[in-house]
Design a protein around this motif. Sequence first.
Motif, short mmCIF file in Angstrom:
data_model
loop_
_atom_site.label_atom_id
_atom_site.label_comp_id
_atom_site.label_asym_id
_atom_site.label_seq_id
_atom_site.Cartn_x
_atom_site.Cartn_y
_atom_site.Cartn_z
N THR A 139 0.93 -1.30 0.03
CA THR A 139 -0.03 0.06 0.05
C THR A 139 0.89 1.19 -0.05
N VAL A 140 0.24 2.26 -0.62
CA VAL A 140 1.09 3.76 -0.71
C VAL A 140 0.04 4.78 0.04
N THR A 141 0.42 5.46 0.97
CA THR A 141 -0.33 6.44 1.51
C THR A 141 0.48 7.81 1.56
N GLN A 142 -0.33 8.61 1.00
CA GLN A 142 0.23 10.02 1.09
C GLN A 142 0.41 10.68 2.48
N THR A 143 1.48 11.28 2.87
CA THR A 143 1.37 11.95 4.16
C THR A 143 1.85 13.48 4.01
N LEU A 144 2.21 13.92 3.01
CA LEU A 144 2.44 15.43 2.82
C LEU A 144 2.43 15.61 1.41
N ASN A 145 1.74 16.90 1.31
CA ASN A 145 1.33 17.52 -0.19
C ASN A 145 1.36 19.11 0.22
N GLU A 146 2.63 19.81 0.50
CA GLU A 146 2.51 21.01 0.64
C GLU A 146 3.45 21.81 -0.43
N GLY A 147 2.86 22.66 -1.16
CA GLY A 147 3.58 23.32 -2.22
C GLY A 147 4.27 22.10 -3.26
N LEU A 148 5.67 22.22 -3.07
CA LEU A 148 6.22 21.16 -3.97
C LEU A 148 6.64 20.03 -3.11
N LYS A 149 6.59 19.94 -1.77
CA LYS A 149 6.87 19.05 -0.95
C LYS A 149 5.98 17.72 -1.13
N ARG A 150 6.46 16.61 -1.21
CA ARG A 150 5.68 15.38 -1.30
C ARG A 150 6.21 14.33 -0.07
N GLY A 151 5.26 13.57 0.57
CA GLY A 151 5.76 12.48 1.39
C GLY A 151 4.79 11.28 1.04
N TYR A 152 5.36 10.09 1.29
CA TYR A 152 4.49 8.94 1.25
C TYR A 152 4.85 7.66 2.14
N THR A 153 3.95 6.99 2.59
CA THR A 153 4.44 5.79 3.27
C THR A 153 4.25 4.64 2.19
N ILE A 154 5.06 3.79 2.09
CA ILE A 154 4.98 2.42 1.42
C ILE A 154 4.96 1.15 2.17
N THR A 155 3.98 0.35 2.48
CA THR A 155 3.88 -0.65 3.23
C THR A 155 4.06 -1.90 2.34
N VAL A 156 4.98 -2.72 2.59
CA VAL A 156 5.21 -3.90 2.11
C VAL A 156 4.98 -5.13 2.91
N SER A 157 3.87 -6.01 2.75
CA SER A 157 3.54 -7.00 3.70
C SER A 157 4.61 -8.05 3.90
N ALA A 158 4.94 -8.74 4.92
CA ALA A 158 5.80 -9.87 5.16
C ALA A 158 5.29 -10.78 4.28
N ALA A 159 4.01 -11.44 3.82
CA ALA A 159 3.59 -12.23 2.88
C ALA A 159 3.97 -11.78 1.51
N GLU A 160 3.90 -10.63 0.99
CA GLU A 160 4.64 -10.31 -0.16
C GLU A 160 6.13 -10.51 -0.24
N LEU A 161 6.75 -10.00 0.94
CA LEU A 161 8.26 -10.42 0.88
C LEU A 161 8.55 -11.75 0.65
N ASP A 162 7.95 -12.66 1.59
CA ASP A 162 8.12 -14.03 1.75
C ASP A 162 7.86 -14.61 0.15
N LYS A 163 6.99 -14.21 -0.60
CA LYS A 163 6.54 -14.79 -1.85
C LYS A 163 7.76 -14.26 -2.66
N THR A 164 8.02 -13.22 -2.72
CA THR A 164 9.41 -12.57 -3.87
C THR A 164 10.56 -13.46 -3.43
N VAL A 165 10.74 -13.62 -1.95
CA VAL A 165 11.94 -14.57 -1.89
C VAL A 165 11.79 -15.84 -2.30
N THR A 166 10.73 -16.32 -2.36
CA THR A 166 10.66 -17.92 -2.61
C THR A 166 10.65 -18.01 -4.28
#
Length: 444
Positions: A2-29
Motif C-alpha cells: 500500500t502507498v499512503t500520502q503523508t505530505l502535500n505542501e507546495g512542491l513537497k511530497r511525502g508517502y508511506t509505502i508498506t510491503v507486507s511480510a507475505a509479499e516479501l516471503d513470496k518474492t524471496v521464494t
Amino acid sequence: MTVTQTLNEGLKRGYTITVSAAELDKTVTDKLLEAQPDVEIKGFRKGKVPLAMLRKQFGQRMLGEAMQDAIDAKMKAHFDATGDRPALQPEVKMQNGESWKEGQDVVVDISYDVLPPIPEVDASKITLEKLIVKADDAAIEEAVKNLAASSQSFEDRKKGSKAKDGDQIVIDFKGSVDGEEFPGGSAEDYPLVLGSNSFIPGFEAQLVGAKAGDEVTVNVTFPENYGAKHLAGKAAVFACTVKAVKEPKAAEIDDELAKKFGAEDLAALKAQVATSLESEYKGASRAVMKRALLDQLDGMVSFDLPQALVDAEAGQIAHQLWHEENPDVHDHNHGHMEPTEEHKKLAERRVRLGLLLAEIGRKADVQVTDQEMTQAVLQAARQYPGQERAFFEFIQKNAQMQQQLRAPIFEDKVVDFIVAGAKVTEKDVSKEDLQAAVEKLDEL
C-alpha cells in the motif's frame, strides 16, 4: 503493498509505502525457485538442492534484494501514476529499520520535492544584439608581434653587464637545508629567465643585478604547500654561480617565423591569426549575448522552486567562492560555509534558469550526441597528459562526471535553439567595446 500520502505542501511530497511480510516471503521464494536450477551444493546434484536448504543458505541475501526490488518497483509505479518528477533523489527511510525482524511488514517513508510546472516561453518575444568584431590590421600585427616575442631567443650581453628582469642567466646551483644538500636541489648550466616565477618565490629577484662570474648566495623559504612535504616551509640556501647573462631577442617577423607556426609564409600566418582572432571574438560575443538571453528569460518566467535544489546550489556557491578567496586551500577539510542572502538569491536565479532551460530542451528533444560527448572527454583529458587512458576509464565508470561534461553541452544547444527563434540584430563594434562588454559580465 500500500502507498499512503503523508505530505502535500507546495512542491513537497511525502508517502508511506508498506510491503507486507507475505509479499516479501513470496518474492524471496520466487527468487530462490528461479535460482534453484543453477545451484550446486556438496551432497546434492545441480538443480536438486531442496528449497528449505536454499532458503537457509541464501534467504537473508534474497530477503534484502526482495525488499529493495519491492520498494523500487512501487516507487517507479508511483511516479508513473502521478507524473511526479523529483527534483533530487527521494529521501527513503525505513520506519522500523533497526528493530525490524523477518516476518514483519516493511514500512518505508519517502519524501521529495517535485519539479514545478514551468510556463512556456515565446522565443519570438526575445530581442538580442549580436556584437560583431572584425580582426583589423592593428590587432593582427599585435598578435603576430606576440608570437614573435614567444619565439624569442637570448644573446650574450656585453661582458660585465648586470642581469635584468626578462634576461636569461645560466647558472650552476646547489641547494641545502640546515646545511645538508637535498635531492633535486642542484643543477649545472641551468637557463633561468628572471621574472618568469619558475623557481621558489624570492629566488629570481636575488639574482637581478648579478654579472657573469658572480657567486651569489640565495636565501629562500619553501612555501607551506610545496609539493615535497619534507621541504615545505623550510628555509633553504642556494649557492649559485652565474656563468652567463643573456638578453632577450625577439624573433624576426618574416617567413621563417611563419614556418615555426606551421604557416607557409608570413601572409599565411597573418591569415591564420585573423581567423583565430575572429573565432575568439565570436566566443566573447556569444558569451555577452547568452548573458543577455538569460537575463531576459529570468524576467519572463516565475514559478515555485524546489527548496532542496536552491539550498544545494547556495551551498555550492558559498563553498566555491570561499575557495576562490582562499586559493592556497586545496582540500575540503574546513568548516561549513553558511550561504549569505546574496548566495541564496544567485542560487534561485541559477535553479530557475536551469529548470527552464532543461524543460525547453526536453520539449524540443535536444540531445547531446555520442560524438559531442567524446569530444568533451578528449578535451578534458588534455588536462591530464600521460594519464588519458586512466581518465577515459574513470569517466566511463562515473555517471556523475559524465553528467558534468554533458550539462554545459546541453545548455549551449538549448541556448542555440532559443536564439534561433529570437529576434537577433547584428552590431559592428570595436575590439575595445567587446572587451568592455565581457568585463561587465563579471560585475553582474
